[in-house]
Design a protein around this motif. Structure first.
Motif, PDB file in Angstrom:
ATOM      1  N   PRO A  93       0.805  -1.222   0.000  1.00  0.00           N
ATOM      2  CA  PRO A  93       0.000   0.000   0.000  1.00  0.00           C
ATOM      3  C   PRO A  93       0.840   1.275   0.000  1.00  0.00           C
ATOM      4  O   PRO A  93       2.020   1.269   0.354  1.00  0.00           O
ATOM      5  CB  PRO A  93      -0.777  -0.120   1.317  1.00  0.00           C
ATOM      6  N   LYS A  94       0.197   2.388  -0.350  1.00  0.00           N
ATOM      7  CA  LYS A  94       0.842   3.710  -0.258  1.00  0.00           C
ATOM      8  C   LYS A  94       1.146   4.034   1.203  1.00  0.00           C
ATOM      9  O   LYS A  94       2.249   4.421   1.548  1.00  0.00           O
ATOM     10  CB  LYS A  94      -0.082   4.778  -0.868  1.00  0.00           C
ATOM     11  N   TRP A 105       7.909  -0.860   4.727  1.00  0.00           N
ATOM     12  CA  TRP A 105       7.123  -1.695   3.835  1.00  0.00           C
ATOM     13  C   TRP A 105       7.509  -1.379   2.392  1.00  0.00           C
ATOM     14  O   TRP A 105       8.312  -0.492   2.129  1.00  0.00           O
ATOM     15  CB  TRP A 105       5.618  -1.504   4.063  1.00  0.00           C
ATOM     16  N   VAL A 106       6.930  -2.108   1.443  1.00  0.00           N
ATOM     17  CA  VAL A 106       7.143  -1.862   0.018  1.00  0.00           C
ATOM     18  C   VAL A 106       5.840  -1.339  -0.568  1.00  0.00           C
ATOM     19  O   VAL A 106       4.772  -1.903  -0.336  1.00  0.00           O
ATOM     20  CB  VAL A 106       7.584  -3.145  -0.717  1.00  0.00           C
ATOM     21  N   TYR A 107       5.939  -0.223  -1.292  1.00  0.00           N
ATOM     22  CA  TYR A 107       4.780   0.352  -1.986  1.00  0.00           C
ATOM     23  C   TYR A 107       4.942   0.097  -3.475  1.00  0.00           C
ATOM     24  O   TYR A 107       5.950   0.451  -4.071  1.00  0.00           O
ATOM     25  CB  TYR A 107       4.695   1.856  -1.710  1.00  0.00           C
ATOM     26  N   GLU A 108       3.953  -0.571  -4.055  1.00  0.00           N
ATOM     27  CA  GLU A 108       3.992  -0.840  -5.495  1.00  0.00           C
ATOM     28  C   GLU A 108       2.652  -0.476  -6.110  1.00  0.00           C
ATOM     29  O   GLU A 108       1.598  -0.729  -5.529  1.00  0.00           O
ATOM     30  CB  GLU A 108       4.305  -2.307  -5.760  1.00  0.00           C
ATOM     31  N   GLU A 109       2.720   0.139  -7.288  1.00  0.00           N
ATOM     32  CA  GLU A 109       1.498   0.523  -7.980  1.00  0.00           C
ATOM     33  C   GLU A 109       1.697   0.367  -9.479  1.00  0.00           C
ATOM     34  O   GLU A 109       2.742   0.728 -10.021  1.00  0.00           O
ATOM     35  CB  GLU A 109       1.137   1.978  -7.654  1.00  0.00           C
ATOM     36  N   ASN A 110       0.687  -0.193 -10.134  1.00  0.00           N
ATOM     37  CA  ASN A 110       0.627  -0.253 -11.587  1.00  0.00           C
ATOM     38  C   ASN A 110      -0.450   0.718 -12.039  1.00  0.00           C
ATOM     39  O   ASN A 110      -1.493   0.832 -11.386  1.00  0.00           O
ATOM     40  CB  ASN A 110       0.276  -1.671 -12.057  1.00  0.00           C
ATOM     41  N   TRP A 111      -0.221   1.425 -13.120  1.00  0.00           N
ATOM     42  CA  TRP A 111      -1.176   2.436 -13.545  1.00  0.00           C
ATOM     43  C   TRP A 111      -1.232   2.531 -15.069  1.00  0.00           C
ATOM     44  O   TRP A 111      -0.346   2.064 -15.778  1.00  0.00           O
ATOM     45  CB  TRP A 111      -0.830   3.791 -12.949  1.00  0.00           C
ATOM     46  N   THR A 112      -2.315   3.157 -15.545  1.00  0.00           N
ATOM     47  CA  THR A 112      -2.497   3.453 -16.964  1.00  0.00           C
ATOM     48  C   THR A 112      -2.929   4.906 -17.071  1.00  0.00           C
ATOM     49  O   THR A 112      -3.900   5.315 -16.433  1.00  0.00           O
ATOM     50  CB  THR A 112      -3.575   2.545 -17.594  1.00  0.00           C
ATOM     51  N   THR A 118       1.191   2.642 -19.892  1.00  0.00           N
ATOM     52  CA  THR A 118       1.144   1.890 -18.637  1.00  0.00           C
ATOM     53  C   THR A 118       2.459   2.088 -17.892  1.00  0.00           C
ATOM     54  O   THR A 118       3.493   2.377 -18.500  1.00  0.00           O
ATOM     55  CB  THR A 118       0.918   0.386 -18.890  1.00  0.00           C
ATOM     56  N   GLY A 119       2.386   1.958 -16.590  1.00  0.00           N
ATOM     57  CA  GLY A 119       3.592   2.152 -15.797  1.00  0.00           C
ATOM     58  C   GLY A 119       3.565   1.381 -14.498  1.00  0.00           C
ATOM     59  O   GLY A 119       2.534   0.817 -14.107  1.00  0.00           O
ATOM     60  N   ASN A 120       4.714   1.357 -13.853  1.00  0.00           N
ATOM     61  CA  ASN A 120       4.854   0.674 -12.576  1.00  0.00           C
ATOM     62  C   ASN A 120       5.839   1.441 -11.707  1.00  0.00           C
ATOM     63  O   ASN A 120       6.834   1.966 -12.201  1.00  0.00           O
ATOM     64  CB  ASN A 120       5.380  -0.753 -12.803  1.00  0.00           C
ATOM     65  N   GLN A 121       5.531   1.514 -10.449  1.00  0.00           N
ATOM     66  CA  GLN A 121       6.503   2.049  -9.497  1.00  0.00           C
ATOM     67  C   GLN A 121       6.603   1.088  -8.328  1.00  0.00           C
ATOM     68  O   GLN A 121       5.596   0.570  -7.860  1.00  0.00           O
ATOM     69  CB  GLN A 121       6.155   3.454  -9.040  1.00  0.00           C
ATOM     70  N   ILE A 145       7.868  10.356   5.865  1.00  0.00           N
ATOM     71  CA  ILE A 145       7.871   9.052   5.215  1.00  0.00           C
ATOM     72  C   ILE A 145       8.783   9.134   3.993  1.00  0.00           C
ATOM     73  O   ILE A 145       8.560   9.967   3.109  1.00  0.00           O
ATOM     74  CB  ILE A 145       6.456   8.607   4.798  1.00  0.00           C
ATOM     75  N   HIS A 146       9.785   8.284   3.960  1.00  0.00           N
ATOM     76  CA  HIS A 146      10.751   8.269   2.853  1.00  0.00           C
ATOM     77  C   HIS A 146      10.449   7.091   1.943  1.00  0.00           C
ATOM     78  O   HIS A 146      10.328   5.951   2.404  1.00  0.00           O
ATOM     79  CB  HIS A 146      12.177   8.165   3.409  1.00  0.00           C
ATOM     80  N   TYR A 147      10.304   7.381   0.648  1.00  0.00           N
ATOM     81  CA  TYR A 147      10.090   6.357  -0.373  1.00  0.00           C
ATOM     82  C   TYR A 147      11.258   6.427  -1.358  1.00  0.00           C
ATOM     83  O   TYR A 147      11.638   7.520  -1.785  1.00  0.00           O
ATOM     84  CB  TYR A 147       8.806   6.620  -1.177  1.00  0.00           C
ATOM     85  N   ASN A 148      11.821   5.295  -1.729  1.00  0.00           N
ATOM     86  CA  ASN A 148      12.817   5.297  -2.799  1.00  0.00           C
ATOM     87  C   ASN A 148      12.758   3.987  -3.571  1.00  0.00           C
ATOM     88  O   ASN A 148      12.443   2.943  -3.027  1.00  0.00           O
ATOM     89  CB  ASN A 148      14.229   5.567  -2.263  1.00  0.00           C
ATOM     90  N   GLY A 149      13.019   4.098  -4.875  1.00  0.00           N
ATOM     91  CA  GLY A 149      12.955   2.926  -5.732  1.00  0.00           C
ATOM     92  C   GLY A 149      12.962   3.319  -7.193  1.00  0.00           C
ATOM     93  O   GLY A 149      13.639   4.272  -7.575  1.00  0.00           O
ATOM     94  N   LYS A 150      12.154   2.606  -7.998  1.00  0.00           N
ATOM     95  CA  LYS A 150      12.154   2.835  -9.447  1.00  0.00           C
ATOM     96  C   LYS A 150      10.752   3.047  -9.977  1.00  0.00           C
ATOM     97  O   LYS A 150       9.782   2.513  -9.442  1.00  0.00           O
ATOM     98  CB  LYS A 150      12.778   1.646 -10.177  1.00  0.00           C
ATOM     99  N   ILE A 151      10.689   3.816 -11.063  1.00  0.00           N
ATOM    100  CA  ILE A 151       9.444   3.997 -11.797  1.00  0.00           C
ATOM    101  C   ILE A 151       9.750   3.741 -13.269  1.00  0.00           C
ATOM    102  O   ILE A 151      10.772   4.177 -13.785  1.00  0.00           O
ATOM    103  CB  ILE A 151       8.843   5.404 -11.572  1.00  0.00           C
ATOM    104  N   THR A 152       8.886   2.972 -13.924  1.00  0.00           N
ATOM    105  CA  THR A 152       9.066   2.650 -15.340  1.00  0.00           C
ATOM    106  C   THR A 152       7.724   2.816 -16.046  1.00  0.00           C
ATOM    107  O   THR A 152       6.664   2.788 -15.410  1.00  0.00           O
ATOM    108  CB  THR A 152       9.544   1.198 -15.538  1.00  0.00           C
ATOM    109  N   ASN A 153       7.781   2.990 -17.393  1.00  0.00           N
ATOM    110  CA  ASN A 153       6.537   2.981 -18.157  1.00  0.00           C
ATOM    111  C   ASN A 153       6.746   2.333 -19.513  1.00  0.00           C
ATOM    112  O   ASN A 153       7.880   2.011 -19.907  1.00  0.00           O
ATOM    113  CB  ASN A 153       5.920   4.388 -18.269  1.00  0.00           C
ATOM    114  N   SER A 154       5.640   2.131 -20.221  1.00  0.00           N
ATOM    115  CA  SER A 154       5.664   1.404 -21.492  1.00  0.00           C
ATOM    116  C   SER A 154       6.323   2.190 -22.615  1.00  0.00           C
ATOM    117  O   SER A 154       6.530   1.658 -23.702  1.00  0.00           O
ATOM    118  CB  SER A 154       4.237   1.008 -21.884  1.00  0.00           C
TER     119      SER A 154
END
Length: 196
Positions: A93-94, A105-112, A118-121, A145-154
């Motif tokens: 979750p966010k 925790w890990v926050y993951e989201e797929n979106w359009t 389309t994308g993923n973070q 709240i600190h978030y770090n990682g990757k974001i990609t898209n199509s």
């Protein structure tokens, strides 16, 4: 003596209740936490490392009532508050409620997006602190709240993301956001909050 014991137990019970309202941890807001006329205004700006402004403006949200139902206006959209407070059913979750300093925790989201991209973070999240924070709208107790990682898209976009959110339980929302994506920096800050 029995009176003193009863008094001591009553004080301990009240002390325990006081800790319940003291956000050593914070539960997700419920619909009863929102009031008609409550309003948030943020200013935002996104700039590249070369100084090119890609986004700038204000974002306003307000609680209204229509036919007995509480709604939140977000720009031209209107969303039922029941949707906002609905628990997120996700292993990633966010916000991982209840919020508590030290939680990870890990926050993951797929979106359009509207254009079909389309994308993923996927971001690692950690609550670093709970302390007084000052923004243009005032001074609030807030979680960092600190978030770090990757974001990609199509479309081939792939970036490292580093975000810091300041979430204030009193306003039931974030009061400041700083986001860095490669050569882009985005800032958003609460400039007005009212709870009439």
């Amino acid at each position: 003596m029995k009176i003193y014991i009863k008094l001591f137990l009553a004080l301990m019970l009240l002390s325990g209740c006081n800790n319940w309202t003291n956000p050593d941890f914070t539960k997700q807001p419920t619909i009863s936490d929102y009031k008609v006329g409550e309003k948030w205004v943020w200013k935002y700006k996104g700039v590249t490392t070369k100084g090119e402004v890609r986004s700038e403006g204000r974002d306003k949200r307000e609680i209204i009532e229509v036919n007995g139902e509480l709604l939140m206006t977000i720009g031209k959209d209107t969303i039922p508050v029941t949707e906002i407070v609905k628990p997120e059913v996700s292993n990633t979750p966010k916000y991982d409620w209840p919020l508590k300093v030290g939680k990870k925790w890990v926050y993951e989201e797929n979106w359009t997006s509207q254009d079909g991209t389309t994308g993923n973070q996927q971001l690692n999240a950690e609550i670093l602190s709970y302390k007084e924070e000052k923004v243009e709208a005032g001074t609030f107790m807030a979680y960092t709240i600190h978030y770090n990682g990757k974001i990609t898209n199509s479309r081939g976009y792939n970036a490292v993301v580093d975000e810091v959110w300041l979430y204030a339980p009193k306003v039931k929302n974030f009061i400041k956001l700083t986001q860095k994506q490669d050569d882009f920096v985005y800032n958003e800050e609460l400039v007005e909050y009212s709870n009439k």
